[in-house]
Design a protein around this motif. Structure first.
Motif, PDB file in Angstrom:
ATOM      1  N   PHE A  81      40.526  40.503  74.654  1.00 40.12           N
ATOM      2  CA  PHE A  81      39.840  40.632  73.358  1.00 40.12           C
ATOM      3  C   PHE A  81      40.786  41.106  72.254  1.00 40.12           C
ATOM      4  N   ASN A 137      35.970  37.278  66.544  1.00 41.81           N
ATOM      5  CA  ASN A 137      35.908  36.055  67.378  1.00 41.81           C
ATOM      6  C   ASN A 137      34.520  35.841  67.994  1.00 41.81           C
ATOM      7  N   ASP A 138      33.499  36.556  67.468  1.00 40.49           N
ATOM      8  CA  ASP A 138      32.135  36.419  68.012  1.00 40.49           C
ATOM      9  C   ASP A 138      32.060  36.752  69.501  1.00 40.49           C
ATOM     10  N   GLN A 139      32.830  37.751  69.912  1.00 44.11           N
ATOM     11  CA  GLN A 139      32.849  38.111  71.340  1.00 44.11           C
ATOM     12  C   GLN A 139      32.499  39.593  71.533  1.00 44.11           C
ATOM     13  N   GLU A 140      31.847  40.193  70.532  1.00 44.19           N
ATOM     14  CA  GLU A 140      31.635  41.635  70.632  1.00 44.19           C
ATOM     15  C   GLU A 140      30.721  42.003  71.801  1.00 44.19           C
ATOM     16  N   GLN A 191      38.050  45.855  69.746  1.00 44.89           N
ATOM     17  CA  GLN A 191      36.644  45.588  69.410  1.00 44.89           C
ATOM     18  C   GLN A 191      36.547  44.822  68.079  1.00 44.89           C
ATOM     19  N   GLU A 239      30.405  40.449  74.634  1.00 45.07           N
ATOM     20  CA  GLU A 239      31.205  40.350  75.872  1.00 45.07           C
ATOM     21  C   GLU A 239      32.132  41.549  75.999  1.00 45.07           C
ATOM     22  N   PHE A 240      32.717  41.941  74.876  1.00 41.53           N
ATOM     23  CA  PHE A 240      33.618  43.102  74.891  1.00 41.53           C
ATOM     24  C   PHE A 240      32.853  44.353  75.346  1.00 41.53           C
ATOM     25  N   ASN A 276      38.738  42.797  66.825  1.00 43.13           N
ATOM     26  CA  ASN A 276      39.167  41.413  67.052  1.00 43.13           C
ATOM     27  C   ASN A 276      38.079  40.614  67.777  1.00 43.13           C
ATOM     28  N   ALA A 277      37.429  41.285  68.745  1.00 41.94           N
ATOM     29  CA  ALA A 277      36.334  40.631  69.474  1.00 41.94           C
ATOM     30  C   ALA A 277      35.214  40.263  68.494  1.00 41.94           C
ATOM     31  N   ARG A 278      34.935  41.171  67.562  1.00 38.86           N
ATOM     32  CA  ARG A 278      33.866  40.919  66.563  1.00 38.86           C
ATOM     33  C   ARG A 278      34.219  39.702  65.720  1.00 38.86           C
TER      34      ARG A 278
END
Ligand SMILES: C[S@@+](CC[C@H](N)C(=O)[O-])C[C@H]1O[C@@H](n2cnc3c(N)ncnc32)[C@H](O)[C@@H]1O
Length: 274
Positions: free
Chosen positions: A165, A235-238, A229, A240-241, A231-233
């Motif tokens: 992430f 990339n729409d991966q929050e 976190q 999952e993170f 970066n995950a946000r």
């Protein structure tokens, strides 16, 4: 790649990451035992010239200064040095606080009796550049001491969990927990340091009630976790993170659901500069 990172933008981004959140409160919550442990292992005492590299808020520098040593606490992040200065003042301890990059230390060759770093220098991207600098500023016969989170331990696991992430590391960076591998340390110092201690120890953590409170603490306060976190946000991966961090906390919890207990493994490195 062994040379220091020289791109000012890369250095500024790295510094900003460590200034994010609230690292000083993490020290107070569960990291305090590490500083005195490193001071003890380095045999620091009155009159010794001591450099603490990546000193943060002085977790090792302040107990070193309390022994009567002449201590310089150095770090890339002025905000953390500022917090350290306030803590030292409150405790009535005197030491120097200097902004410095562990990969390019602004000190003369052989100018310290002890050069140490508590879970600090391991976070500079270019490991060989750091090892070369620790050796350069330590006098022959002096002591180099470090505490480094191990790759197999909990912080090694945290970095593996956050890795997919996180934003890309600086060019030429080696993952920080590699500094907790005995072979890596031997290779970095070569025959310039006579390594007399390479022992693994555990930091026990009982400060969190529910296991997920540990993850929340890191997400609110720890620069590298906040960066991952964010970066995950982007990339729409929050979601999952967050799920990965919760699963990580459950996996490493040695206590119960109501009384979490964790152990963080670190490598104690102590050697004599040849
Ligand atoms: C986990 S903290 C450890 C701080 C302190 N030694 C302790 O025991 O609490 C990591 C520290 O490394 C510092 N740091 C990271 N990269 C650095 C670099 N290239 N040069 C100097 N300090 C650096 C950060 O600013 C931060 O203070």
């Amino acid at each position: 790649m062994s040379g220091a990172v020289t791109d000012p933008e890369v250095i500024a981004r790295h510094r900003a990451m460590w200034a994010t959140g609230d690292y000083p409160s993490m020290v107070e919550t569960f990291l305090l035992p590490l500083g005195p442990r490193l001071v003890e292992m380095c045999g620091i005492g009155p009159g010794m010239r001591v450099l603490d590299v990546a000193a943060g808020t002085g977790n090792a520098s302040i107990p070193a200064a309390k022994t009567g040593a002449e201590v310089t606490a150095s770090d890339l992040t002025p905000e953390l040095l500022e917090a350290g200065r306030a803590r030292a003042q409150a405790e009535g301890v005197e030491l120097e606080w200097t902004e410095a990059n562990a990969e390019q230390l602004p000190f003369e060759d052989a100018s310290f009796d002890v050069v140490m770093s508590s879970i600090g220098a391991m976070f500079a991207p270019r490991h060989q550049a750091v090892a070369d600098e620790l050796v350069r500023v330590c006098r022959p016969g002096g002591t180099i001491g470090m505490l480094n989170w191990t790759p197999e331990g909990m912080i090694g696991g945290l970095f593996r969990t956050m890795g997919p992430f996180a934003p890309p590391p600086p060019p030429g960076a080696t993952p920080p927990p590699q500094w907790g591998s005995e072979d890596h340390v031997r290779e970095l110092f070569g025959d310039r340091v006579d390594l007399r201690t390479l022992d693994r120890e555990m930091l026990e953590i009982t400060a969190f009630q529910h296991p997920h409170d540990y993850g929340t603490h890191f997400k609110e306060r720890y620069g590298p976790t906040i960066a991952a976190q964010g970066n995950a946000r982007r990339n729409d991966q929050e979601a999952e993170f967050n799920a990965a961090v919760d699963a990580f906390c459950d996996e490493w919890n040695l206590g119960s659901e109501d009384a979490a207990r964790f152990e963080q493994e670190y490598l104690v490195v102590v050697g004599t500069r040849v």
